[in-house]
Design a protein around this motif. Structure first.
Motif, PDB file in Angstrom:
ATOM      1  N   ASN A   1       1.088  -1.625   0.148  1.00 38.17           N
ATOM      2  CA  ASN A   1       0.197   0.219   0.395  1.00 38.17           C
ATOM      3  C   ASN A   1       0.765   1.782  -0.083  1.00 38.17           C
ATOM      4  O   ASN A   1       0.195   2.361  -0.216  1.00 38.17           O
TER       5      ASN A   1
ATOM      6  N   GLU B   1      -7.307   0.744  -0.566  1.00 40.73           N
ATOM      7  CA  GLU B   1      -8.229  -0.233  -0.512  1.00 40.73           C
ATOM      8  C   GLU B   1      -9.767   0.059  -0.037  1.00 40.73           C
ATOM      9  O   GLU B   1     -10.596  -1.234  -1.004  1.00 40.73           O
TER      10      GLU B   1
ATOM     11  N   GLU C   1      -8.170  -9.845  -5.736  1.00 41.46           N
ATOM     12  CA  GLU C   1      -7.156 -10.719  -5.126  1.00 41.46           C
ATOM     13  C   GLU C   1      -5.900 -11.085  -4.916  1.00 41.46           C
ATOM     14  O   GLU C   1      -4.950 -11.213  -4.346  1.00 41.46           O
ATOM     15  N   GLN C   2      -5.860 -10.084  -6.243  1.00 37.38           N
ATOM     16  CA  GLN C   2      -3.526  -8.882  -6.035  1.00 37.38           C
ATOM     17  C   GLN C   2      -3.877  -8.044  -6.681  1.00 37.38           C
ATOM     18  O   GLN C   2      -4.192  -7.966  -7.779  1.00 37.38           O
TER      19      GLN C   2
ATOM     20  N   ARG D   1      -6.530 -10.571   8.612  1.00 36.62           N
ATOM     21  CA  ARG D   1      -4.909 -11.390   8.232  1.00 36.62           C
ATOM     22  C   ARG D   1      -4.257 -11.969   8.880  1.00 36.62           C
ATOM     23  O   ARG D   1      -3.375 -12.791   9.054  1.00 36.62           O
TER      24      ARG D   1
ATOM     25  N   GLU E   1      -1.548 -11.117   3.915  1.00 32.45           N
ATOM     26  CA  GLU E   1      -1.584  -9.790   3.146  1.00 32.45           C
ATOM     27  C   GLU E   1      -3.124  -9.291   3.352  1.00 32.45           C
ATOM     28  O   GLU E   1      -4.003  -8.453   3.435  1.00 32.45           O
ATOM     29  N   ASN E   2      -3.316  -9.476   2.069  1.00 28.63           N
ATOM     30  CA  ASN E   2      -4.469  -9.313   0.641  1.00 28.63           C
ATOM     31  C   ASN E   2      -6.078 -10.046   1.386  1.00 28.63           C
ATOM     32  O   ASN E   2      -6.159 -10.967   1.560  1.00 28.63           O
TER      33      ASN E   2
ATOM     34  N   GLN F   1      -7.425 -12.915  -0.718  1.00 31.88           N
ATOM     35  CA  GLN F   1      -6.884 -13.903   0.113  1.00 31.88           C
ATOM     36  C   GLN F   1      -7.251 -14.241   1.228  1.00 31.88           C
ATOM     37  O   GLN F   1      -7.264 -15.732   2.234  1.00 31.88           O
TER      38      GLN F   1
END
Lengths: 307, 307
Positions: free
Chosen positions: A89, A204, A231-232, B175, B181-182, B185
């Motif tokens: 980030n 985000e 997701e990525q 997390r 981290e994401n 996910q």
């Protein structure tokens, strides 16, 4: 309606958990222009060096972006190198070479003079102000800035803010500029500096549009747009500039700037910001279609709407 | 439908930039119950000490909360002292006295046995599991946890997760629990541990509901609810528990649990979380009306909806 944007056209080298790219075509004005080009005509004011060649020019041409205001100067283009390996980030700057940007004197081509929408991307506020003053007929003026200018060039920045209708910054910048921790209080303080609207980007978590006065027929002075649950995140560089391009590009494409149009512009901003993160540099922005953009817009509606 | 909730009923001493309060009535089960009581019948399982008197009992009674499951034990009630002077978003714990909570053995009154909605507030996962196993007929089971249990009691927590339909945690906890981290996910990884839905609370940025499978008729596996843009956060303690109370209370009040009902539940969760922050302790939650709640719900709709 056409938009004129002034800002950097640059090369970036970035590393992220997804990989590394050397010297991608980048810069705030590039991200902004590509994102806005899906909505309206865009005209760029910038300076590039001898390393800006046919390949880079072709990217702008493919999106019918007017580059007559991109000056070619002897030397190298602005170059930035950053890493997101520690924190996806927040970029860690490894190198910044201003190169030809150090002596940038923005010149506005006569052909740009009828632009009613002006975007001052993140550059020295002295230059932002100069371009603002040279375009007195602009109907809607928006701009961006960053922590560096807030911290070390605040007087010049405050002069720019007086001439802006809309400022787009992130949470940290809004708090820093206002000197207030609470975001609602910070937003009001920033709007007291000039802009009648403020877009605060939350990464985000989306973005909030604040109005100085509550729009007619509404109860809230603010509006929240989501971000895409990705997701990525391949490369977040330029997400804010792409947000600005989608937001301002959509505004410029509309006949009337109603409160509803500003809400949809926030969604389009988030949409373009999310696309920017999906590939390195401007790769994803180069290959979009208006259909793909509107599909994501509808996805965003489903993501946030009750019915 | 009635909800049974198990968790702490406690006293808190808090200091925030807005002031200081000594020994407010607090605890996760208290915040949850008060918030949920505006939507449905609530039954509490907890333990309190001799310092829990007529004044505290009256708060539950005023909201028709069933306290037959609140055991009175010799000694003092659970006590927590925290400060938000450094960071309004994260409490610094100054003191935690488990007191009677140290020997808490949850007992489920027979009168609670027909509860079809069970909420396991943030307590030792060993106790959460015991209550879960003692209520096999629950139709919908949700729960909360915190970093301490994730870090130091993960095996016990993983057993609890297997028995949950919905887990409610914040970003950091999601997390940490997933080791990713994401957030998308991380959400998928957490749902692979048991819950078919996950609510991730983002503090001032709202909350996201993730579904393991995309709900019928939808394109997105997630839904984003906003938070209230508050000009002053007086005391954020209990905001997450109040979110859970509004969310689960609204669900329990509905005949059918459709995807649309879950979306509205997210909004009611955010609404109750925002009220909780407006005054110290449970003060604001004690004095609400369903009209005030629905007014804020509509405000949230306007805050996020395009039309």
């Amino acid at each position: 309606m056409a938009i004129t944007v002034v800002g950097s056209v640059a090369f970036d080298t970035v590393e992220t958990p997804a990989g590394r790219r050397e010297r991608c075509l980048a810069g705030a004005a590039t991200y902004f222009s590509l994102a806005a080009s899906y909505f309206t005509d865009v005209r760029v004011i910038a300076v590039v060096g001898e390393d800006f060649g046919a390949e880079q020019q072709a990217v702008f041409d493919a999106h019918k972006i007017d580059t007559r205001g991109i000056e070619r100067a002897p030397g190298k283009s602005f170059f930035w190198q950053g890493s997101y390996l520690e924190n996806i980030n927040e970029a860690k700057t490894l190198q910044t070479d201003l190169n030809v940007f150090a002596g940038f004197e923005p010149k506005i081509p006569d052909a740009y003079r009828d632009s009613q929408f002006l975007f001052l991307a993140n550059i020295d506020p002295v230059l932002q102000r100069r371009v603002r003053e040279a375009t007195p007929n602009a109907k809607l003026v928006a701009g961006d800035t960053m922590n560096y200018w807030i911290k070390d060039h605040k007087p010049a920045l405050l002069e720019v803010l007086k001439g802006l209708d809309i400022l787009l910054i992130n949470d940290t910048e809004a708090r820093m500029l206002a000197g207030k921790e609470n975001l609602v209080q910070a937003a009001r303080a920033v709007m007291d500096m000039g802009p009648r609207m403020l877009v605060v980007k939350h990464g985000e978590y989306g973005a909030t549009l604040f109005h100085k006065s509550i729009p007619k027929g509404h109860k809230s002075e603010s509006f929240r747009a989501p971000a895409m649950p990705l997701e990525q995140v391949v490369d977040p560089t330029g997400a804010g500039d792409s947000f600005a391009g989608g937001f301002f590009g959509y505004l410029a494409s509309q006949k009337e700037l109603t409160p509803g149009v500003f809400r949809r512009a926030m969604f389009y901003g988030s949409v373009m910001g999310s696309f920017a993160c999906e590939r390195f540099g401007t790769e994803r922005l180069q290959e979009l279609t208006r259909e793909a953009i509107d599909e994501r817009f509808h996805f965003f509606r489903e993501l946030t709407h009750l019915d």
